[in-house]
Write an enzyme that holds these catalytic residues in place. Structure first.
Site, PDB file in Angstrom:
ATOM      1  N   CYS A   7       0.871  -1.181   0.000  1.00  0.00           N
ATOM      2  CA  CYS A   7       0.000   0.000   0.000  1.00  0.00           C
ATOM      3  C   CYS A   7       0.906   1.228   0.000  1.00  0.00           C
ATOM      4  O   CYS A   7       2.063   1.139  -0.427  1.00  0.00           O
ATOM      5  CB  CYS A   7      -0.974  -0.036   1.179  1.00  0.00           C
ATOM      6  SG  CYS A   7      -0.186  -0.017   2.802  1.00  0.00           S
ATOM      7  N   ASN A  10       2.299   1.422   4.421  1.00  0.00           N
ATOM      8  CA  ASN A  10       2.615   0.146   5.092  1.00  0.00           C
ATOM      9  C   ASN A  10       2.296   0.203   6.594  1.00  0.00           C
ATOM     10  O   ASN A  10       2.961  -0.449   7.401  1.00  0.00           O
ATOM     11  CB  ASN A  10       4.074  -0.275   4.845  1.00  0.00           C
ATOM     12  CG  ASN A  10       4.401  -1.713   5.251  1.00  0.00           C
ATOM     13  OD1 ASN A  10       5.527  -2.012   5.618  1.00  0.00           O
ATOM     14  ND2 ASN A  10       3.438  -2.602   5.202  1.00  0.00           N
ATOM     15  N   CYS A  12      -1.402   0.678   7.389  1.00  0.00           N
ATOM     16  CA  CYS A  12      -2.844   0.392   7.501  1.00  0.00           C
ATOM     17  C   CYS A  12      -3.236  -0.828   6.667  1.00  0.00           C
ATOM     18  O   CYS A  12      -3.440  -1.919   7.201  1.00  0.00           O
ATOM     19  CB  CYS A  12      -3.683   1.594   7.082  1.00  0.00           C
ATOM     20  SG  CYS A  12      -3.402   3.091   8.052  1.00  0.00           S
ATOM     21  N   ARG A  13      -3.341  -0.655   5.351  1.00  0.00           N
ATOM     22  CA  ARG A  13      -3.894  -1.719   4.506  1.00  0.00           C
ATOM     23  C   ARG A  13      -2.975  -2.924   4.343  1.00  0.00           C
ATOM     24  O   ARG A  13      -3.418  -4.070   4.523  1.00  0.00           O
ATOM     25  CB  ARG A  13      -4.270  -1.152   3.134  1.00  0.00           C
ATOM     26  CG  ARG A  13      -5.438  -0.183   3.195  1.00  0.00           C
ATOM     27  CD  ARG A  13      -5.575   0.621   1.920  1.00  0.00           C
ATOM     28  NE  ARG A  13      -4.441   1.527   1.750  1.00  0.00           N
ATOM     29  CZ  ARG A  13      -4.238   2.298   0.691  1.00  0.00           C
ATOM     30  NH1 ARG A  13      -5.089   2.242  -0.316  1.00  0.00           N
ATOM     31  NH2 ARG A  13      -3.189   3.101   0.630  1.00  0.00           N
ATOM     32  N   SER A  14      -1.705  -2.681   3.991  1.00  0.00           N
ATOM     33  CA  SER A  14      -0.858  -3.855   3.714  1.00  0.00           C
ATOM     34  C   SER A  14      -0.479  -4.660   4.959  1.00  0.00           C
ATOM     35  O   SER A  14      -0.426  -5.891   4.873  1.00  0.00           O
ATOM     36  CB  SER A  14       0.366  -3.497   2.858  1.00  0.00           C
ATOM     37  OG  SER A  14       1.201  -2.561   3.480  1.00  0.00           O
ATOM     38  N   ASP A 124      -8.017   4.063   0.819  1.00  0.00           N
ATOM     39  CA  ASP A 124      -7.053   4.468   1.843  1.00  0.00           C
ATOM     40  C   ASP A 124      -7.813   4.936   3.087  1.00  0.00           C
ATOM     41  O   ASP A 124      -8.561   5.912   3.024  1.00  0.00           O
ATOM     42  CB  ASP A 124      -6.208   5.609   1.266  1.00  0.00           C
ATOM     43  CG  ASP A 124      -5.133   6.088   2.216  1.00  0.00           C
ATOM     44  OD1 ASP A 124      -5.180   5.711   3.401  1.00  0.00           O
ATOM     45  OD2 ASP A 124      -4.258   6.844   1.765  1.00  0.00           O
TER      46      ASP A 124
HETATM   47  P1  4NP Z   1      -1.774   2.722   4.126  1.00  0.00           P
HETATM   48  O1  4NP Z   1      -2.411   4.067   4.714  1.00  0.00           O
HETATM   49  O2  4NP Z   1      -1.211   3.089   2.756  1.00  0.00           O
HETATM   50  O3  4NP Z   1      -2.921   1.795   4.022  1.00  0.00           O
HETATM   51  O4  4NP Z   1      -0.707   2.286   5.103  1.00  0.00           O
HETATM   52  C1  4NP Z   1      -1.699   5.266   4.769  1.00  0.00           C
HETATM   53  C2  4NP Z   1      -0.849   5.519   5.830  1.00  0.00           C
HETATM   54  C3  4NP Z   1      -0.170   6.711   5.902  1.00  0.00           C
HETATM   55  C4  4NP Z   1      -0.333   7.656   4.908  1.00  0.00           C
HETATM   56  C5  4NP Z   1      -1.169   7.389   3.836  1.00  0.00           C
HETATM   57  C6  4NP Z   1      -1.846   6.184   3.756  1.00  0.00           C
HETATM   58  N1  4NP Z   1       0.338   8.900   4.998  1.00  0.00           N
HETATM   59  O5  4NP Z   1       0.136   9.746   4.098  1.00  0.00           O
HETATM   60  O6  4NP Z   1       1.132   9.120   5.910  1.00  0.00           O
END
Ligand code: 4NP
Length: 162
Positions: A7, A10, A12-14, A124
């Site tokens: 994602c 790294n 939340c989703r992954s 997201d």
């Molecule tokens: P992820 O979520 O891609 O599912 O881990 C996010 C975590 C942090 C950010 C964006 C998406 N960020 O912009 O910091």
């Protein structure tokens, strides 16, 4: 067989997909035969723990994310992993652009290619409310079930993204 879920951050989703896939693969008897890892296209959270909201939503369904630490996708991942599964179209495009050649590019698919619906995006959840993390889990669990079935039937390669 090595599977990398990717994602943006790294956190939340992954990592959610990492833990869900590990458990469902183990339950299906693939432990030791299929390795799972996760990474982010971005560098914002390198070394960081998963988002507490992702940990909490996962814990409600019995998954533990707390031991995972964020890392960024690196060139060696395209050699080491057999499948690189993107959480959304931005991650997919970034991975395709990072892939060093056609063989490596062909490893990049959407995680939701393995879910029942035509949807490809795992939204997201980072800027969203807690319920978005439950939605991530719904989508990830559906895809993980589909991926396990694909591995069981031996036809996982037919799920390639266009
Ligand atoms: P992820 O979520 O891609 O599912 O881990 C996010 C975590 C942090 C950010 C964006 C998406 N960020 O912009 O910091």
């Amino acid at each position: 067989m090595r599977i990398l879920v990717v994602c943006l951050g790294n956190i939340c989703r992954s990592p959610t997909a990492h833990a869900v896939l590990e458990r469902k693969l183990a339950e299906a008897g693939f432990a030791g035969r299929v390795q799972v890892d996760s990474a982010g296209t971005g560098d914002y959270h390198i070394g960081g723990v998963p988002d507490p909201r992702a940990c909490e939503a996962a814990a409600e369904r019995g998954y533990d994310l707390t031991h995972l630490r964020a890392r960024q996708v690196e060139p060696a991942d395209f050699v080491r992993f057999d499948m690189i599964l993107a959480a959304d179209s931005e991650n997919f495009a970034d991975l395709v652009a990072l892939a060093p050649g056609a063989a490596e590019r062909a490893k990049v698919k959407y995680l939701l290619d393995y879910a029942g619906s035509p949807e490809q995006e795992i939204p997201d959840p980072y800027e969203e409310e807690a319920q978005a993390f439950g939605r991530v889990l719904d989508l990830v669990e559906e895809a993980a079930d589909g991926l396990v079935e694909a591995l069981q039937s031996g036809d996982w390669t037919t799920h390639a993204s266009a």
